[in-house]
Scaffold this motif. Sequence first.
Motif, PDB file in Angstrom:
ATOM      1  N   SER A 183       0.888  -1.037  -0.393  1.00  0.00           N
ATOM      2  CA  SER A 183       0.024   0.069  -0.115  1.00  0.00           C
ATOM      3  C   SER A 183       0.640   1.809  -0.138  1.00  0.00           C
ATOM      4  N   THR A 184       0.081   2.425  -0.671  1.00  0.00           N
ATOM      5  CA  THR A 184       1.021   3.287  -0.530  1.00  0.00           C
ATOM      6  C   THR A 184       0.860   4.424   1.037  1.00  0.00           C
ATOM      7  N   LEU A 185       1.155   4.747   1.166  1.00  0.00           N
ATOM      8  CA  LEU A 185       1.595   6.350   1.984  1.00  0.00           C
ATOM      9  C   LEU A 185       0.783   7.658   2.106  1.00  0.00           C
ATOM     10  N   PRO A 186      -0.572   8.156   2.450  1.00  0.00           N
ATOM     11  CA  PRO A 186      -0.950   9.450   1.557  1.00  0.00           C
ATOM     12  C   PRO A 186       0.204  10.655   2.403  1.00  0.00           C
ATOM     13  N   ASN A 187       0.486  10.508   3.010  1.00  0.00           N
ATOM     14  CA  ASN A 187       0.630  11.580   4.286  1.00  0.00           C
ATOM     15  C   ASN A 187       2.018  11.528   3.590  1.00  0.00           C
ATOM     16  N   LEU A 188       3.177  11.121   3.206  1.00  0.00           N
ATOM     17  CA  LEU A 188       4.268  11.651   2.457  1.00  0.00           C
ATOM     18  C   LEU A 188       4.684  12.049   1.480  1.00  0.00           C
ATOM     19  N   PRO A 189       5.744  12.583   1.385  1.00  0.00           N
ATOM     20  CA  PRO A 189       5.865  13.733   0.289  1.00  0.00           C
ATOM     21  C   PRO A 189       6.360  12.764  -0.362  1.00  0.00           C
ATOM     22  N   ASN A 190       5.682  13.581  -1.645  1.00  0.00           N
ATOM     23  CA  ASN A 190       5.766  12.715  -3.291  1.00  0.00           C
ATOM     24  C   ASN A 190       6.987  13.426  -4.138  1.00  0.00           C
ATOM     25  N   LEU A 191       8.261  12.653  -4.194  1.00  0.00           N
ATOM     26  CA  LEU A 191       9.120  12.836  -4.579  1.00  0.00           C
ATOM     27  C   LEU A 191       9.415  12.626  -5.446  1.00  0.00           C
ATOM     28  N   PRO A 192      10.378  12.661  -6.901  1.00  0.00           N
ATOM     29  CA  PRO A 192      10.245  11.488  -8.338  1.00  0.00           C
ATOM     30  C   PRO A 192      11.191  11.717  -7.746  1.00  0.00           C
ATOM     31  N   ASP A 193      12.201  11.689  -7.270  1.00  0.00           N
ATOM     32  CA  ASP A 193      13.494  10.822  -7.263  1.00  0.00           C
ATOM     33  C   ASP A 193      12.914   9.767  -5.651  1.00  0.00           C
ATOM     34  N   ILE A 194      12.233   8.951  -5.881  1.00  0.00           N
ATOM     35  CA  ILE A 194      12.291   8.480  -4.061  1.00  0.00           C
ATOM     36  C   ILE A 194      10.749   8.244  -4.513  1.00  0.00           C
ATOM     37  N   GLY A 195      10.646   7.112  -4.234  1.00  0.00           N
ATOM     38  CA  GLY A 195       9.814   5.788  -3.986  1.00  0.00           C
ATOM     39  C   GLY A 195       9.191   5.194  -2.592  1.00  0.00           C
ATOM     40  N   VAL A 196       7.806   5.058  -2.664  1.00  0.00           N
ATOM     41  CA  VAL A 196       7.948   4.820  -1.304  1.00  0.00           C
ATOM     42  C   VAL A 196       6.323   4.214  -1.038  1.00  0.00           C
ATOM     43  N   HIS A 197       7.053   2.662  -0.139  1.00  0.00           N
ATOM     44  CA  HIS A 197       6.020   2.387  -0.500  1.00  0.00           C
ATOM     45  C   HIS A 197       5.661   0.923   0.645  1.00  0.00           C
ATOM     46  N   LEU A 198       4.290   0.404   1.901  1.00  0.00           N
ATOM     47  CA  LEU A 198       4.663  -0.175   2.554  1.00  0.00           C
ATOM     48  C   LEU A 198       4.516  -1.709   2.477  1.00  0.00           C
ATOM     49  N   GLN A 199       4.705  -2.481   3.214  1.00  0.00           N
ATOM     50  CA  GLN A 199       4.568  -4.495   2.611  1.00  0.00           C
ATOM     51  C   GLN A 199       4.757  -4.643   4.463  1.00  0.00           C
ATOM     52  N   GLY A 200       2.598  -4.507   4.795  1.00  0.00           N
ATOM     53  CA  GLY A 200       2.852  -4.705   5.669  1.00  0.00           C
ATOM     54  C   GLY A 200       2.711  -4.114   6.794  1.00  0.00           C
ATOM     55  N   HIS A 201       4.512  -4.252   7.811  1.00  0.00           N
ATOM     56  CA  HIS A 201       4.726  -2.498   8.831  1.00  0.00           C
ATOM     57  C   HIS A 201       5.754  -2.055   8.416  1.00  0.00           C
ATOM     58  N   VAL A 202       6.381  -2.944   6.987  1.00  0.00           N
ATOM     59  CA  VAL A 202       7.764  -2.140   6.482  1.00  0.00           C
ATOM     60  C   VAL A 202       7.683  -1.821   5.684  1.00  0.00           C
ATOM     61  N   ALA A 203       8.335  -0.088   5.260  1.00  0.00           N
ATOM     62  CA  ALA A 203       8.372   0.748   4.262  1.00  0.00           C
ATOM     63  C   ALA A 203       9.283   0.276   3.475  1.00  0.00           C
ATOM     64  N   VAL A 204       9.406   0.654   2.145  1.00  0.00           N
ATOM     65  CA  VAL A 204      10.060   0.156   1.580  1.00  0.00           C
ATOM     66  C   VAL A 204      10.888   1.699   0.678  1.00  0.00           C
ATOM     67  N   VAL A 205      12.131   2.107   0.433  1.00  0.00           N
ATOM     68  CA  VAL A 205      11.814   3.352   0.489  1.00  0.00           C
ATOM     69  C   VAL A 205      13.236   3.143  -0.730  1.00  0.00           C
ATOM     70  N   GLU A 206      12.972   3.636  -1.737  1.00  0.00           N
ATOM     71  CA  GLU A 206      13.436   3.964  -3.210  1.00  0.00           C
ATOM     72  C   GLU A 206      14.480   4.965  -3.452  1.00  0.00           C
ATOM     73  N   LEU A 207      15.506   4.592  -3.764  1.00  0.00           N
ATOM     74  CA  LEU A 207      16.431   6.000  -4.456  1.00  0.00           C
ATOM     75  C   LEU A 207      16.287   5.279  -6.180  1.00  0.00           C
ATOM     76  N   ARG A 208      15.568   6.634  -6.781  1.00  0.00           N
ATOM     77  CA  ARG A 208      15.459   6.641  -8.329  1.00  0.00           C
ATOM     78  C   ARG A 208      16.582   7.087  -8.516  1.00  0.00           C
ATOM     79  N   ARG A 209      17.636   7.438  -8.972  1.00  0.00           N
ATOM     80  CA  ARG A 209      18.448   7.573  -9.892  1.00  0.00           C
ATOM     81  C   ARG A 209      19.297   7.213 -10.469  1.00  0.00           C
ATOM     82  N   PRO A 210      18.900   6.105 -11.147  1.00  0.00           N
ATOM     83  CA  PRO A 210      19.570   4.903 -11.865  1.00  0.00           C
ATOM     84  C   PRO A 210      20.149   5.928 -13.180  1.00  0.00           C
TER      85      PRO A 210
END
Length: 265
Positions: free
Chosen positions: A2-29
Amino acid sequence: MSTLPNLPNLPDIGVHLQGHVAVVELRRPPHNFFDAALISGLADIFEALDAEPACRAIVLAAQGTAFCAGANFARNDDAAVHRSPRAVNPLYHEALRLFACAKPVVAAVHGAAIGGGLGVALVADFRVACAEARFSANFNRLGFHPGFGLSVTLPRLVGPQRAALLFYTGRRVGGEEALAMGLVDLLVPQDQVRAEALRLAGEIATSAPLAVISTRRTLRAGLVEAIRQAVATESAEQNRQFGTEDFKEGVAAMAARRTPVFTGR
């Protein structure tokens, strides 16, 4: 997931929630070079996750071939030689916010973590990597003092003797050597790095969250203040060295993929 609606929306960083774990992904490949804006955005997300009860642990991952290859000198205004000699690099103020995060972090290091990118990896409590991963504190090879609080975090993790060796030589160590020296906690096949990081973070998330946070606070007591003092020293040394011929040569040699020829000036 699931997504977390109250987080900053940043083009270079993705965030989603898997259970109680937030996956934060750097996106400048492919290399995930950072500048102050990226570290600030990452800190904004970490602070928002601290305030999110559904999040009990964080996995820090990245797209591309590298986990994080460090600062992009072409984009990073914070490395400007015009900064006051006593001024703390604004990027390091943002890095301090990462270290102040209350919730445990697992870094999924599937590729290179170089220079400041190693500093980002050491924000985490644990690192899951693979044999193909590469780690290097290559600042001296570029002609300047280590930064991103690494003068505290690296010796704290691998001991002062190994840290000195890594700093002075700038050598790259692979995943197996990194595991042996304590720089990495788990080593798995490259295509399983993120899954294993999620598994470890999920295991942490099954423990009582208030107890985990308080235990982590005890174990890391004084760390943020030590890093705050360190980045002041690191910045002062860097500010002096950014104006040297050796720094210019180090950056030029890196760009040309050749061995630098330093003169001590």
